[in-house]
Design an enzyme around this catalytic site. Structure first.
Site, PDB file in Angstrom:
ATOM      1  N   GLY A  56      42.489  51.412  28.151  1.00 24.94           N
ATOM      2  CA  GLY A  56      42.196  51.539  29.572  1.00 24.94           C
ATOM      3  C   GLY A  56      41.415  50.362  30.135  1.00 24.94           C
ATOM      4  O   GLY A  56      41.427  50.110  31.343  1.00 24.94           O
ATOM      5  N   SER A  57      40.767  49.598  29.267  1.00 24.35           N
ATOM      6  CA  SER A  57      40.009  48.435  29.735  1.00 24.35           C
ATOM      7  C   SER A  57      40.847  47.169  29.764  1.00 24.35           C
ATOM      8  O   SER A  57      40.389  46.142  30.250  1.00 24.35           O
ATOM      9  CB  SER A  57      38.776  48.213  28.853  1.00 24.35           C
ATOM     10  OG  SER A  57      37.787  49.167  29.154  1.00 24.35           O
ATOM     11  N   ARG A 150      40.033  54.884  31.712  1.00 21.67           N
ATOM     12  CA  ARG A 150      41.304  54.836  32.464  1.00 21.67           C
ATOM     13  C   ARG A 150      41.148  55.304  33.902  1.00 21.67           C
ATOM     14  O   ARG A 150      41.940  54.947  34.767  1.00 21.67           O
ATOM     15  CB  ARG A 150      42.370  55.666  31.749  1.00 21.67           C
ATOM     16  CG  ARG A 150      42.030  57.141  31.622  1.00 21.67           C
ATOM     17  CD  ARG A 150      43.037  57.832  30.717  1.00 21.67           C
ATOM     18  NE  ARG A 150      42.796  59.260  30.561  1.00 21.67           N
ATOM     19  CZ  ARG A 150      41.905  59.804  29.756  1.00 21.67           C
ATOM     20  NH1 ARG A 150      41.104  59.029  29.038  1.00 21.67           N
ATOM     21  NH2 ARG A 150      41.760  61.115  29.667  1.00 21.67           N
ATOM     22  N   GLU A 235      47.462  59.749  27.554  1.00 23.13           N
ATOM     23  CA  GLU A 235      46.063  60.195  27.523  1.00 23.13           C
ATOM     24  C   GLU A 235      45.792  61.396  28.436  1.00 23.13           C
ATOM     25  O   GLU A 235      45.059  62.302  28.061  1.00 23.13           O
ATOM     26  CB  GLU A 235      45.131  59.040  27.886  1.00 23.13           C
ATOM     27  CG  GLU A 235      45.115  57.958  26.820  1.00 23.13           C
ATOM     28  CD  GLU A 235      44.072  56.890  27.092  1.00 23.13           C
ATOM     29  OE1 GLU A 235      42.872  57.190  27.082  1.00 23.13           O
ATOM     30  OE2 GLU A 235      44.460  55.734  27.354  1.00 23.13           O
ATOM     31  N   HIS A 251      69.014  43.040  26.469  1.00 21.63           N
ATOM     32  CA  HIS A 251      69.386  42.226  25.306  1.00 21.63           C
ATOM     33  C   HIS A 251      69.196  42.983  24.002  1.00 21.63           C
ATOM     34  O   HIS A 251      69.294  42.389  22.934  1.00 21.63           O
ATOM     35  CB  HIS A 251      68.581  40.926  25.306  1.00 21.63           C
ATOM     36  CG  HIS A 251      68.864  40.093  26.515  1.00 21.63           C
ATOM     37  ND1 HIS A 251      69.857  39.156  26.562  1.00 21.63           N
ATOM     38  CD2 HIS A 251      68.315  40.124  27.756  1.00 21.63           C
ATOM     39  CE1 HIS A 251      69.900  38.610  27.765  1.00 21.63           C
ATOM     40  NE2 HIS A 251      68.971  39.184  28.510  1.00 21.63           N
ATOM     41  N   LYS A 345      37.297  56.476  16.705  1.00 24.11           N
ATOM     42  CA  LYS A 345      36.203  55.511  16.897  1.00 24.11           C
ATOM     43  C   LYS A 345      35.003  55.901  16.036  1.00 24.11           C
ATOM     44  O   LYS A 345      34.338  55.040  15.460  1.00 24.11           O
ATOM     45  CB  LYS A 345      35.803  55.440  18.378  1.00 24.11           C
ATOM     46  CG  LYS A 345      36.805  54.651  19.212  1.00 24.11           C
ATOM     47  CD  LYS A 345      36.348  54.503  20.646  1.00 24.11           C
ATOM     48  CE  LYS A 345      37.355  53.708  21.453  1.00 24.11           C
ATOM     49  NZ  LYS A 345      37.013  53.555  22.849  1.00 24.11           N
TER      50      LYS A 345
HETATM   51  O1  PA5 Z   1      41.407  55.178  28.039  1.00 25.89           O
HETATM   52  C1  PA5 Z   1      40.558  55.081  27.163  1.00 25.89           C
HETATM   53  O2  PA5 Z   1      39.517  55.743  27.153  1.00 25.89           O
HETATM   54  C2  PA5 Z   1      40.772  54.106  26.014  1.00 25.89           C
HETATM   55  O3  PA5 Z   1      42.050  53.531  26.091  1.00 25.89           O
HETATM   56  C3  PA5 Z   1      39.666  53.028  26.057  1.00 25.89           C
HETATM   57  O4  PA5 Z   1      39.748  52.304  27.253  1.00 25.89           O
HETATM   58  C4  PA5 Z   1      39.769  52.119  24.856  1.00 25.89           C
HETATM   59  O5  PA5 Z   1      39.610  52.869  23.669  1.00 25.89           O
HETATM   60  C5  PA5 Z   1      38.731  51.005  24.853  1.00 25.89           C
HETATM   61  O6  PA5 Z   1      37.445  51.489  25.097  1.00 25.89           O
HETATM   62  P1  PA5 Z   1      36.569  50.770  26.219  1.00 25.89           P
HETATM   63  O7  PA5 Z   1      37.337  50.951  27.486  1.00 25.89           O
HETATM   64  O8  PA5 Z   1      35.264  51.468  26.240  1.00 25.89           O
HETATM   65  O9  PA5 Z   1      36.467  49.348  25.799  1.00 25.89           O
END
Ligand code: PA5
Length: 354
Positions: A56-57, A150, A235, A251, A345
């Site tokens: 999400g980041s 996200r 998610e 392709h 994590k």
């Molecule tokens: O949507 C989410 O919560 C994840 O995809 C996180 O964004 C990802 O695990 C990375 O963590 P962070 O956004 O804290 O760097």
């Protein structure tokens, strides 16, 4: 069920609905704030930009990169991994994007970029990423918005675009952003929970996708939008989803549309499109759709209004967020919870250094 607001919200104990509803307003807020932030000072003029992030980041960085393909004055690369590319050095602006500030891939890659002499910039709520960046004399853009990463997309995307614009590395999109948000406020009226399914495009799309395997197809500035739909369906709606890109899928993927039969029957292919795409790509969409029909695969096309590249991205991202929200309700799952990511994590942290 989607039109019964009490039942709908019963699946949403942490109020993801409010976060999605706030998106246009948060876009404006994030944009305004980023207009007055201090800028990183290059030791030598920036010759490249590398952005490190995950999940999400990282998607905001992808949106910026795809948006700026024609106007970026330097190469802009997004890295979702532990490493920094070999070309990173004193002329590189190295941006670490992590909502939590604790994501190990991002921290390790930024550390490598710092060792190579890059100028750091961080976009985060804090954590080790903020410490690392400050210790190296870099600028930290703080995120104050409380949400799952996200759901904080406005704050993980638009500050990047604005700061890079202020540095003169990509185009200034101030007018474009304001017009895009104004249009989005109007367009999204028919996607909101209070609009019944018979008039609600987002609820209808969620129902269409509910029993199938969603496949999102994007091209150009809409490739990261297709990835965003995938991530949000994974998610928020807790299910499989996948992405294809045009022209690339013409392709390879088109050769395998019909098999295995159960997958072909389950697939629901959604073309995310725009009148701003070159005619040749739109022609390919139609030709690819015809092949899907021949193979018996269900498909639809949703084109953005084409007001601007940025407006297209915001419109289709926001529609996809609502679709993922309704799909979560149809599946009876909480759109906010994400136990497997949290558990993984925690397991990684327990195994640190191995
Ligand atoms: O949507 C989410 O919560 C994840 O995809 C996180 O964004 C990802 O695990 C990375 O963590 P962070 O956004 O804290 O760097």
């Amino acid at each position: 069920m989607l039109d019964d607001l009490v039942r709908l919200r019963a699946h949403d104990p942490e109020a993801m609905e409010e976060k999605i509803r706030e998106f246009p307003a948060q876009c404006l807020l994030a944009w305004e704030r980023a207009g007055t932030l201090p800028l990183p000072v290059p030791a030598v003029p920036f010759r490249q930009v590398v952005i490190f992030g995950m999940g999400g980041s990282a998607i905001g960085a992808d949106l910026v990169r795809a948006l700026s393909e024609k106007d970026a004055r330097v190469p802009l690369v997004v890295v979702r991994d532990y490493h920094a590319p070999a070309w990173v050095g004193p002329g590189t602006l190295a941006i670490g994007v992590s909502y939590s500030g604790t994501t190990e891939e991002t921290l390790q890659a930024l550390t490598a970029a710092l060792a190579a002499g890059a100028t750091p910039l961080a976009l985060t709520t804090g954590g080790r990423l903020a410490e690392l960046t400050r210790a190296a004399g870099g600028v930290v853009i703080p995120i104050a918005y409380q949400a799952r990463p996200r759901a904080a997309l406005a704050h993980l995307f638009l500050p990047l675009l604005r700061v890079l614009g202020r540095l003169g590395l990509v185009a200034d999109r101030d007018g474009e952003l304001r017009a895009a948000v104004a249009a989005l406020q109007v367009r999204r009226a028919t996607w909101l929970p209070e609009t019944p399914t018979r008039r609600n495009e987002a609820k209808q799309l969620a129902r269409w996708l509910a029993r199938g395997l969603p496949v999102f197809v994007g091209s150009r500035h809409l490739v990261p939008v297709a990835w965003r739909w995938k991530g949000q369906l994974n998610e928020n709606a807790k299910g499989w989803a996948t992405v294809e890109m045009l022209p690339e899928m013409d392709h390879n993927a088109i050769v395998g549309l019909g098999l295995p039969r159960p997958v072909a029957r389950q697939a629901r292919v959604l073309f995310l499109s725009s009148p701003l795409l070159p005619e040749r790509l739109r022609w390919r969409e139609a030709a690819t759709a015809a092949l899907l029909t021949e193979a018996g695969v269900r498909h639809r096309r949703r084109a953005a209004a084409g007001q601007s590249l940025l407006a297209d991205q915001l419109e289709l991202v926001h529609l996809g967020d609502w679709v993922s929200y309704y799909l979560a309700a149809l599946r009876g799952v909480d759109p906010t919870a994400m136990a497997p990511i949290d558990q993984l994590k925690a397991a990684l942290a327990a195994n640190e250094g191995r």
